[in-house]
Design an enzyme around this catalytic site. Structure first.
Site, PDB file in Angstrom:
ATOM      1  N   HIS A  28      21.967  -0.721 104.268  1.00 47.33           N
ATOM      2  CA  HIS A  28      22.979   0.109 104.939  1.00 47.33           C
ATOM      3  C   HIS A  28      23.980   0.728 103.958  1.00 47.33           C
ATOM      4  O   HIS A  28      24.651   1.700 104.297  1.00 47.33           O
ATOM      5  CB  HIS A  28      23.715  -0.704 106.015  1.00 47.33           C
ATOM      6  CG  HIS A  28      24.740  -1.663 105.507  1.00 47.33           C
ATOM      7  ND1 HIS A  28      24.502  -3.015 105.328  1.00 47.33           N
ATOM      8  CD2 HIS A  28      26.042  -1.480 105.141  1.00 47.33           C
ATOM      9  CE1 HIS A  28      25.599  -3.613 104.903  1.00 47.33           C
ATOM     10  NE2 HIS A  28      26.547  -2.703 104.771  1.00 47.33           N
ATOM     11  N   ASP A  61      17.788  -5.356 105.861  1.00 50.15           N
ATOM     12  CA  ASP A  61      18.991  -4.795 105.239  1.00 50.15           C
ATOM     13  C   ASP A  61      19.042  -5.049 103.733  1.00 50.15           C
ATOM     14  O   ASP A  61      20.073  -5.458 103.188  1.00 50.15           O
ATOM     15  CB  ASP A  61      20.258  -5.348 105.905  1.00 50.15           C
ATOM     16  CG  ASP A  61      21.488  -4.505 105.571  1.00 50.15           C
ATOM     17  OD1 ASP A  61      21.323  -3.320 105.233  1.00 50.15           O
ATOM     18  OD2 ASP A  61      22.618  -5.041 105.646  1.00 50.15           O
ATOM     19  N   GLY A 116      33.166  -3.045 101.494  1.00 52.77           N
ATOM     20  CA  GLY A 116      32.963  -2.745 100.075  1.00 52.77           C
ATOM     21  C   GLY A 116      32.267  -3.887  99.360  1.00 52.77           C
ATOM     22  O   GLY A 116      31.714  -3.716  98.272  1.00 52.77           O
ATOM     23  N   SER A 176      29.684  -5.416 100.658  1.00 48.62           N
ATOM     24  CA  SER A 176      28.269  -5.380 101.028  1.00 48.62           C
ATOM     25  C   SER A 176      27.381  -5.125  99.820  1.00 48.62           C
ATOM     26  O   SER A 176      27.641  -4.224  99.027  1.00 48.62           O
ATOM     27  CB  SER A 176      28.026  -4.279 102.062  1.00 48.62           C
ATOM     28  OG  SER A 176      28.615  -4.589 103.286  1.00 48.62           O
TER      29      SER A 176
END
Length: 274
Positions: A133, A164, A231, A233
């Protein structure tokens, strides 16, 4: 429960002003309190559905449009495992691993920045792990290393939207790397360290525990108490041997800072056929 929290504040305000025996000042004060509660729950709801792509009923993440690059299996081999019995301090883990944590800026077709997040290098020639993502909707990207070195030629190698995770590549040499661990061997209560770039604060460090292993739609997620923020991630979650056991993917940011999740690193290893 979420529905009740949305209904309760407006209902309370209506009851206050439709027949309550409270004085005007009390009514105004309680109305403000109910209003603030409603606003907080609305923000909470928005954040939940914005930062929890892995828990939505249907994936809303856009496709990745970076140029594709094929690499040979030899290029995927990571550095050797660390000494299994050697427990490191948090400063030691940070010193060894933070140089391999990168900042990722995703860019749309028009050249506009659409997101900033984290990733980490697992191969000295520039193979990087991050979340899918993070790059959803991106046509290009910029990778910033610790010494402010910026790479603008970024390629997608492999990706899995459902899990993901994404593998991307920059053209580098002798880059710092992080060792991959084994997420099948983690234990509830085990201490972990998370490194990422929350709100642009590069290579921020937090620590916590593995508080659970959850399953959703046939997939496992590592629940951690290490605080993360937007941020973060794509950043690494490390065990006390300095090995990556998870990839930070989401956090519940408004009222439950210690409720955060990571994708098991073994999903990444499967993606690499490693």
């Amino acid at each position: 429960m979420i529905l009740l929290l949305f209904i309760f504040p407006p209902a309370g305000i209506i009851l206050l002003w439709s027949g309550s025996k409270f004085g005007i000042s009390t009514r105004i004060g309680l109305s403000i309190a109910f209003g603030l509660l409603f606003i907080v729950q609305s923000i909470n709801y928005i954040n939940y559905y914005h930062y929890y792509p892995v828990f939505k009923k249907a994936p809303l993440t856009q496709d990745i449009y970076l140029p594709r690059k094929t690499i040979t299996p030899l290029e995927i081999i990571t550095n050797v495992s660390k000494e299994k019995d050697k427990i490191l301090t948090i400063p030691q883990i940070v010193k060894e691993t933070s140089p391999a944590v990168v900042c990722i800026e995703s860019i749309d077709r028009s050249g506009n920045t659409i997101g900033k997040a984290s990733g980490f290098i697992i191969n000295e020639n520039g193979l990087i792990v991050t979340n899918y993502h993070v790059l959803g909707g991106a046509y290009s990207a910029r990778i910033k290393l610790e010494q402010n070195e910026i790479y603008k030629n970024v390629f997608i190698v492999k990706a899995d939207k459902q899990k993901d995770i994404a593998l991307i590549k920059i053209e580098g040499e002798n880059l710092p790397t992080i060792t991959l661990g084994d997420s099948d061997k983690i234990e509830i209560g085990e201490k972990v360290v998370a490194i990422g770039n929350p709100l642009g604060y590069e290579r921020s460090v937090s620590d916590g525990l593995i508080s659970g292993v959850r399953e959703k739609r046939g997939m496992k997620y590592i629940q951690i108490t290490a605080p993360i923020s937007p941020g973060s991630s794509g950043g690494p979650v490390l065990n006390m041997h300095g090995e990556v056991v998870g990839v930070t993917t989401s956090g519940y940011f408004v009222v439950a800072q210690n409720l955060n999740f990571a994708v098991p690193i073994n999903y990444v290893k499967s993606l690499m056929n490693y």
